[in-house]
Design a protein around this motif. Structure first.
Motif, PDB file in Angstrom:
ATOM      1  N   VAL A 401       4.134 -26.175 -29.877  1.00  0.00           N
ATOM      2  CA  VAL A 401       5.177 -25.104 -30.016  1.00  0.00           C
ATOM      3  C   VAL A 401       5.108 -24.388 -28.410  1.00  0.00           C
ATOM      4  N   ALA A 402       3.814 -24.441 -27.853  1.00  0.00           N
ATOM      5  CA  ALA A 402       3.897 -23.782 -26.611  1.00  0.00           C
ATOM      6  C   ALA A 402       4.544 -24.536 -25.363  1.00  0.00           C
ATOM      7  N   VAL A 403       4.276 -25.824 -25.354  1.00  0.00           N
ATOM      8  CA  VAL A 403       5.033 -26.831 -24.284  1.00  0.00           C
ATOM      9  C   VAL A 403       6.397 -26.737 -24.504  1.00  0.00           C
ATOM     10  N   GLY A 404       6.951 -27.006 -25.620  1.00  0.00           N
ATOM     11  CA  GLY A 404       8.245 -27.274 -26.026  1.00  0.00           C
ATOM     12  C   GLY A 404       9.314 -26.368 -25.044  1.00  0.00           C
ATOM     13  N   PRO A 405       9.375 -24.930 -25.174  1.00  0.00           N
ATOM     14  CA  PRO A 405       9.968 -24.016 -24.289  1.00  0.00           C
ATOM     15  C   PRO A 405       9.946 -24.300 -23.047  1.00  0.00           C
ATOM     16  N   GLY A 406       8.822 -24.471 -22.473  1.00  0.00           N
ATOM     17  CA  GLY A 406       8.660 -24.616 -20.886  1.00  0.00           C
ATOM     18  C   GLY A 406       9.327 -25.997 -20.606  1.00  0.00           C
ATOM     19  N   LEU A 407       8.923 -26.982 -21.239  1.00  0.00           N
ATOM     20  CA  LEU A 407       9.766 -28.274 -20.997  1.00  0.00           C
ATOM     21  C   LEU A 407      11.409 -28.343 -21.053  1.00  0.00           C
ATOM     22  N   ALA A 408      11.727 -27.608 -21.987  1.00  0.00           N
ATOM     23  CA  ALA A 408      13.314 -27.566 -22.352  1.00  0.00           C
ATOM     24  C   ALA A 408      13.800 -26.631 -20.825  1.00  0.00           C
ATOM     25  N   GLY A 409      13.197 -25.812 -20.303  1.00  0.00           N
ATOM     26  CA  GLY A 409      13.588 -24.869 -19.180  1.00  0.00           C
ATOM     27  C   GLY A 409      13.512 -25.905 -18.104  1.00  0.00           C
ATOM     28  N   VAL A 410      12.561 -26.744 -17.827  1.00  0.00           N
ATOM     29  CA  VAL A 410      12.616 -27.736 -16.693  1.00  0.00           C
ATOM     30  C   VAL A 410      13.574 -28.749 -16.877  1.00  0.00           C
ATOM     31  N   LEU A 421      34.937 -38.843 -23.537  1.00  0.00           N
ATOM     32  CA  LEU A 421      33.962 -37.912 -24.062  1.00  0.00           C
ATOM     33  C   LEU A 421      33.015 -37.118 -23.264  1.00  0.00           C
ATOM     34  N   MET A 422      33.187 -35.867 -23.241  1.00  0.00           N
ATOM     35  CA  MET A 422      32.109 -35.190 -22.381  1.00  0.00           C
ATOM     36  C   MET A 422      31.049 -34.783 -23.301  1.00  0.00           C
ATOM     37  N   LEU A 423      29.723 -35.220 -23.157  1.00  0.00           N
ATOM     38  CA  LEU A 423      28.602 -34.879 -23.849  1.00  0.00           C
ATOM     39  C   LEU A 423      27.566 -33.906 -23.153  1.00  0.00           C
ATOM     40  N   THR A 424      27.340 -32.783 -23.788  1.00  0.00           N
ATOM     41  CA  THR A 424      26.508 -31.875 -23.184  1.00  0.00           C
ATOM     42  C   THR A 424      25.111 -32.011 -23.660  1.00  0.00           C
ATOM     43  N   LEU A 425      24.102 -32.213 -22.844  1.00  0.00           N
ATOM     44  CA  LEU A 425      22.605 -32.200 -23.168  1.00  0.00           C
ATOM     45  C   LEU A 425      21.994 -31.000 -22.654  1.00  0.00           C
ATOM     46  N   THR A 426      21.569 -30.241 -23.427  1.00  0.00           N
ATOM     47  CA  THR A 426      20.843 -29.117 -23.234  1.00  0.00           C
ATOM     48  C   THR A 426      19.480 -29.241 -22.980  1.00  0.00           C
ATOM     49  N   GLY A 427      18.689 -28.482 -22.445  1.00  0.00           N
ATOM     50  CA  GLY A 427      17.255 -28.797 -22.178  1.00  0.00           C
ATOM     51  C   GLY A 427      16.468 -28.693 -23.487  1.00  0.00           C
ATOM     52  N   PRO A 428      16.698 -27.745 -24.440  1.00  0.00           N
ATOM     53  CA  PRO A 428      16.177 -27.829 -25.750  1.00  0.00           C
ATOM     54  C   PRO A 428      16.587 -29.323 -26.431  1.00  0.00           C
ATOM     55  N   GLY A 429      17.907 -29.736 -26.522  1.00  0.00           N
ATOM     56  CA  GLY A 429      18.011 -30.851 -27.204  1.00  0.00           C
ATOM     57  C   GLY A 429      17.486 -32.056 -26.352  1.00  0.00           C
ATOM     58  N   LEU A 430      17.352 -32.061 -25.284  1.00  0.00           N
ATOM     59  CA  LEU A 430      16.658 -33.213 -24.358  1.00  0.00           C
ATOM     60  C   LEU A 430      15.162 -33.220 -24.992  1.00  0.00           C
ATOM     61  N   THR A 431      14.453 -31.886 -25.304  1.00  0.00           N
ATOM     62  CA  THR A 431      13.144 -31.896 -25.433  1.00  0.00           C
ATOM     63  C   THR A 431      12.973 -32.397 -27.024  1.00  0.00           C
ATOM     64  N   LEU A 432      13.946 -32.046 -27.706  1.00  0.00           N
ATOM     65  CA  LEU A 432      13.941 -32.867 -29.166  1.00  0.00           C
ATOM     66  C   LEU A 432      14.151 -34.141 -29.172  1.00  0.00           C
ATOM     67  N   MET A 433      15.000 -34.766 -28.078  1.00  0.00           N
ATOM     68  CA  MET A 433      15.050 -36.163 -27.970  1.00  0.00           C
ATOM     69  C   MET A 433      13.865 -36.932 -27.541  1.00  0.00           C
ATOM     70  N   ILE A 434      13.002 -36.369 -26.763  1.00  0.00           N
ATOM     71  CA  ILE A 434      11.498 -36.877 -26.212  1.00  0.00           C
ATOM     72  C   ILE A 434      10.832 -36.747 -27.419  1.00  0.00           C
ATOM     73  N   GLY A 435      10.760 -35.493 -28.109  1.00  0.00           N
ATOM     74  CA  GLY A 435       9.886 -35.526 -29.526  1.00  0.00           C
ATOM     75  C   GLY A 435      10.318 -36.657 -30.408  1.00  0.00           C
TER      76      GLY A 435
END
Length: 725
Positions: A401-410, A421-435
């Protein structure tokens, strides 16, 4: 005798008296105790406020940094979770030792009033630095109040009702999550109706109201304990001593080094919770990218925990024919797939559905993994291993829970062009993808470790085929009134004698017992027995139709199902409704083993047919007497029959006990108490304590009753247990 001691004695006497009536319900007996009703109400209200406070404080951190970069916002949210974790890691052992020396009633009252004032100050100041300071102080105070509340809970609950009371408490704590999320979403929505208020002011109104509500719940908890102080025994109640988290980790790692199966279960459990923690951590930022606002954040937060609770509820019952170890590992992988889908979704409704699936599969893997750990660890180590697992889960969940937001920002936001097709990958989305990727890796590791060597695992498509084939698989359940025990095995004479001995053990405990068998002694059963097991001069003649013609395997399976339907309807269910114990020699597993594995029929279809015929009745406990085949169809594969019984036991180890048949001699088992071994007696004793609390100290294993584990982190106003699980 003091007032508190008198009240405690009266409560215990009342509980025992109530439990003596067969028609009494364990929960109703607890509700009749006045101090229990008050503390239960305090737990429910304060847990609701605590979860609402967690939503409000993380939303507050995001709002106070809304004008800064995504990385700063993520770091602010992570800071809120980290300050909730630090007191437990730094001050836990010291606070636990000091808490035992203080008057627990005074500790709870003073501690909850301090927490009330601190949360009130957070809402009034609306400032980031003070949010961190106050949150740290609240958690530090909780280190003193939570052990005191745990001791109070154990003291006011009758010993024989403690297991039910613990379930009620935990349900109140975690059942408040969806209610709190819905309430926060409603607060955020209602705040928008005020004229002239902007989006930021709307969010501020919802956050401040939520924090004020949380502070009121602490005041309610303190008032409840203060008004009930004369009903609470002042003397300390024995509880588990506080253990340093780091010492648990060191001891646990050393234990796991030589246990491959335990290591796989442990990695799988913390992997499942890590995946769920990532959703909670980045939910605030993820919802912001979907423009769903604070209300959407509350909905996603609640839906994850609702799915988690549902997964824990259905986990032990879902797909009984699938081995528990395989289902545990596959569920982690399914949670990872749901996370990957969620990372790519840009629609709030679809993302909410994916979050729900993550929670469901994580809950299934958690409850199955936790149960399997209990079966794999010997008694003398079970307490420490569970403490290690629970501590690890808490740390991993909080860190995710603590690392997720910081990782999303980085990670930031990136645009990926795929053709037109233009696909937008957001920081939170990439974090969920890593998870999701990590969950798939954990699942692959667990599958390799938990599937026994030499036995093929269950493929994912087999799971979906069963789900598609019949809804009976999902509705199957054990009895809810009496106790249904089945004795299975390939040696019919040995299982018959074992059934008789087990019935006698239960009668000695004071139970009303119905001993029965299959083929049944009903009118239909006697005809079926004549067809399936006719007297024949040649014992190797096999199954015939009475005229010397062999009965086809399909016919034998259908005859057994018809007899089973009549047996359940006329003998077993009526006895269970009278709250009697039914001990049956052979049941569904016999058909699966002999007609399914032994003669090559579809075992899943046999299982579904039996569930349909018996309206989904499963045994509460099945004892498999593992021995060679002594009688059955002449064309049956004896090795396959024996292996099928063991496979059924492996599929649901929480409902099975395997007894080696070669250890059961005519003069009794090694324990010297008939054929019923000590392991079976302990299992039966635990079931009797749950289903027949009026039996009191009568135990099948012959040992004195022991108190159930304390309620643990369930709080009546504190935050350590109720905030992030």
């Amino acid at each position: 005798m003091s007032d508190g001691q008198a009240a405690s004695a009266g409560a215990r006497a009342g509980g025992s008296s109530a439990s003596g009536r067969a028609s009494d319900n364990a929960l109703l007996a607890l509700v009749r105790i006045p101090v229990f009703r008050r503390m239960w109400a305090a737990i429910a209200v304060s847990s609701l406020g605590d979860w609402l406070g967690l939503l409000a404080t993380t939303a507050l951190a995001q709002q106070l940094t809304r004008d800064q970069s995504l990385g700063v916002q993520g770091a602010a949210i992570s800071g809120v979770i980290l300050v909730r974790l630090l007191p437990d890691l730094l001050l836990g052992p010291i606070a636990g030792a000091l808490a035992d020396r203080l008057d627990r009633r005074t500790t709870v009252v003073v501690g909850d009033l301090l927490a009330c004032a601190l949360y009130l100050s957070i809402g009034l100041s609306y400032e980031l630095t003070w949010l961190y300071v106050a949150q740290f102080l609240v958690e530090a105070v909780g280190l003193f109040t939570n052990p005191a509340k745990q001791a109070i809970w154990v003291a006011i609950v009758p010993r024989e009702r403690l297991a039910v009371a613990n379930q009620v408490s935990l349900f109140s704590v975690y059942g408040a999550v969806p209610v709190a999320s819905l309430l926060f979403a409603l607060l955020s929505t209602v705040a928008r109706v005020f004229p002239g208020s902007g989006q930021n002011e709307d969010a501020r109104t919802a956050i401040v109201v939520a924090l004020l509500f949380n502070s009121v719940t602490f005041a309610v908890s303190a008032t409840t304990v203060l008004l009930s102080r004369r009903l609470i025994p002042p003397t300390p109640t024995e509880r588990q001593a506080s253990t340093n988290v780091f010492s648990l980790i060191v001891e646990g790692v050393s234990f796991l080094r030589g246990q491959p199966l335990m290591r796989a279960l442990y990695v799988g459990v913390i992997g499942a919770f890590g995946a769920g923690g990532l959703i909670i951590g980045v939910a605030q930022l993820y919802i912001a990218t979907l423009d769903a606002g604070a209300a959407g954040y509350g909905v996603v937060f609640g839906i994850v925990f609702t799915g988690l609770a549902l997964g824990m509820l259905v986990g032990p019952r879902i797909l009984p024919t699938i081995p528990r170890r395989t289902l545990f590992a596959r569920s982690i992988g399914l949670a990872g797939i749901a996370l990957l889908a969620m990372s790519l979704l840009r629609d709030f409704v679809l993302a909410t559905g994916a979050a729900f699936l993550v929670g469901v599969f994580a809950g299934i893997s958690w409850i199955i993994g936790y149960t399997l750990i209990g079966f794999e660890v010997e008694d003398r180590l079970r307490g420490r291993v569970f403490a290690f697992v629970v501590s690890s889960v808490r740390i991993v969940l909080l860190l995710a829970v603590a690392v997720g937001p910081g990782l999303a920002g980085v990670l930031g936001t990136h645009d990926l062009r795929v053709g037109e097709l233009m696909l937008t990958l957001t920081g939170p989305g990439l974090t969920l993808m890593i998870g999701g990727a990590l969950a798939l890796l954990v699942s692959a590791y667990a599958v390799r470790q938990v599937v026994p060597r030499g036995r093929p695992g269950t493929r994912a498509r087999d799971v979906f085929r069963l789900l598609w084939g019949s809804s009976d698989i999902l509705s199957a359940s054990s009895s809810s009134t009496g106790l249904f025990i089945v004795v299975e095995g390939a040696d019919r004479d040995l299982t018959r004698r074992y059934t008789a001995d087990l019935a006698e053990v239960l009668r000695e405990c004071g139970c009303a017992v119905v001993a029965t068998h299959e083929p049944s002694d009903t009118a239909l059963g006697r005809q079926v027995r004549t067809l399936l097991y006719p007297p024949a001069p040649d014992p190797t003649a096999g199954v015939t139709d009475g005229e010397g013609h062999p009965v086809a395997a399909y016919t034998a399976a259908l005859l057994a199902a018809a007899d089973r339907a009549e047996h359940v309807a006329t003998v077993i269910r009526p006895a269970l409704q009278r709250r009697e114990v039914v001990v049956c020699n052979h049941y569904v597993d016999t058909s699966i083993a002999f007609q399914g594995a032994g003669q090559g029929l579809d075992a899943d279809r046999i299982y579904r047919t039996s569930l349909w015929a018996t309206r989904g009745l499963l045994p509460d406990l099945t004892v498999v007497v593992d021995s060679a085949v002594t009688a059955g169809p002449a064309d049956a594969d004896a090795d396959a029959v024996r292996a099928a019984f063991l496979a059924q036991a492996e599929a649901a180890p929480d409902r099975y006990v395997v007894v080696p048949g070669e250890l059961l001699g005519t003069d009794g088992s090694p324990e010297g108490s008939g054929l019923v071994s000590a392991a079976v007696r302990r299992k039966v004793s635990a079931l009797l304590a749950q289903r027949y609390p009026e039996l009191g100290e009568s135990r099948a294993d012959g040992a004195p009753g022991a108190a159930d584990p304390p309620v643990g982190a369930a709080r009546t106003g504190g935050t350590t247990g109720g905030s992030v699980g």
